[in-house]
Design an enzyme around this catalytic site. Sequence first.
Site, PDB file in Angstrom:
ATOM      1  N   ILE A   1      -7.208   7.160  -1.340  1.00 54.40           N
ATOM      2  CA  ILE A   1      -7.021   5.718  -1.379  1.00 54.40           C
ATOM      3  C   ILE A   1      -7.877   5.163  -0.243  1.00 54.40           C
ATOM      4  O   ILE A   1      -7.842   5.666   0.876  1.00 54.40           O
ATOM      5  CB  ILE A   1      -5.532   5.332  -1.198  1.00 54.40           C
ATOM      6  CG1 ILE A   1      -5.335   3.812  -1.303  1.00 54.40           C
ATOM      7  CG2 ILE A   1      -4.964   5.847   0.100  1.00 54.40           C
ATOM      8  CD1 ILE A   1      -3.854   3.404  -1.302  1.00 54.40           C
ATOM      9  N   SER A   2      -8.699   4.162  -0.536  1.00 56.70           N
ATOM     10  CA  SER A   2      -9.616   3.623   0.462  1.00 56.70           C
ATOM     11  C   SER A   2      -8.862   2.946   1.598  1.00 56.70           C
ATOM     12  O   SER A   2      -7.738   2.466   1.427  1.00 56.70           O
ATOM     13  CB  SER A   2     -10.573   2.616  -0.177  1.00 56.70           C
ATOM     14  OG  SER A   2     -11.419   3.237  -1.116  1.00 56.70           O
ATOM     15  N   GLN A   3      -9.514   2.881   2.765  1.00 57.10           N
ATOM     16  CA  GLN A   3      -8.901   2.184   3.887  1.00 57.10           C
ATOM     17  C   GLN A   3      -8.790   0.697   3.544  1.00 57.10           C
ATOM     18  O   GLN A   3      -9.609   0.155   2.793  1.00 57.10           O
ATOM     19  CB  GLN A   3      -9.707   2.396   5.155  1.00 57.10           C
ATOM     20  CG  GLN A   3     -11.049   1.700   5.195  1.00 57.10           C
ATOM     21  CD  GLN A   3     -11.856   2.108   6.411  1.00 57.10           C
ATOM     22  OE1 GLN A   3     -12.596   3.093   6.370  1.00 57.10           O
ATOM     23  NE2 GLN A   3     -11.738   1.356   7.481  1.00 57.10           N
TER      24      GLN A   3
ATOM     25  N   ARG B   1       0.814  -1.216   0.000  1.00 53.73           N
ATOM     26  CA  ARG B   1       0.000   0.000   0.000  1.00 53.73           C
ATOM     27  C   ARG B   1       0.850   1.269   0.000  1.00 53.73           C
ATOM     28  O   ARG B   1       0.457   2.289  -0.581  1.00 53.73           O
ATOM     29  CB  ARG B   1      -0.942  -0.008   1.207  1.00 53.73           C
ATOM     30  CG  ARG B   1      -2.035   1.078   1.162  1.00 53.73           C
ATOM     31  CD  ARG B   1      -3.044   0.873   2.284  1.00 53.73           C
ATOM     32  NE  ARG B   1      -4.167   1.800   2.177  1.00 53.73           N
ATOM     33  CZ  ARG B   1      -4.477   2.716   3.079  1.00 53.73           C
ATOM     34  NH1 ARG B   1      -3.702   2.864   4.161  1.00 53.73           N
ATOM     35  NH2 ARG B   1      -5.522   3.502   2.928  1.00 53.73           N
TER      36      ARG B   1
END
Length: 204
Positions: free
Chosen positions: A51-53, A25
């Site tokens: 950016i999504s969790q 990530r």
Amino acid sequence: MVMRQLAGRGIRDPRVLAAMRWAPREWFLPPHLAGDAYSDAPLPIGNGQTISQPYVVALMTERLTPKRTHRILEIGTGSGYQTAVLAELARRVCSIERLPRLAERARGLLEQLSCVNVWVRVGSGTLGWPDEAPFDRILVTAGGPGVPPPLFQQLAESGRMVLPIGDAENQRLTVVEKAGGEMRMREAGECKFVKLVGKYAWEA
């Protein structure tokens, strides 16, 4: 992250957990945020996007139920992180990003990760990618008021789409399936995404 934030919160698919463990990530974040890469939170990536969790990425992927033989359409490449996870799980991933700078950066990162089964293009996500249709699975990583008709049309029979549906601030994660050409929908919890922009969603 995988054990505490994902498996610890109910993500069970071993293929999804393995893909999340593999995808770095931190690669997909601005350098000054790399130290926060494995926090359980969305993070800014520029151009008003996030950016999504990790949990949300894993949840959406698990609900999508991708198989190695599948062709997947992703709407909203963003950083490319979700794209990389999908690339580990499917035969082919076609991803559409409306912002050229994000698309170019994501394409470069995915190439560095040897994601050779991914194609990224700049365009309007709500129109889909008709030249590559039909798709076994469609994942939409931005929230819109409903299911864009072109995306449902490009979904294969017995296919599945996962997308956030609601207003511009809050949505419900929704699973859409095509059976006999008809749409079947069920909700999978509350969520909050950036706006889906395009002809069949919100204006920019």
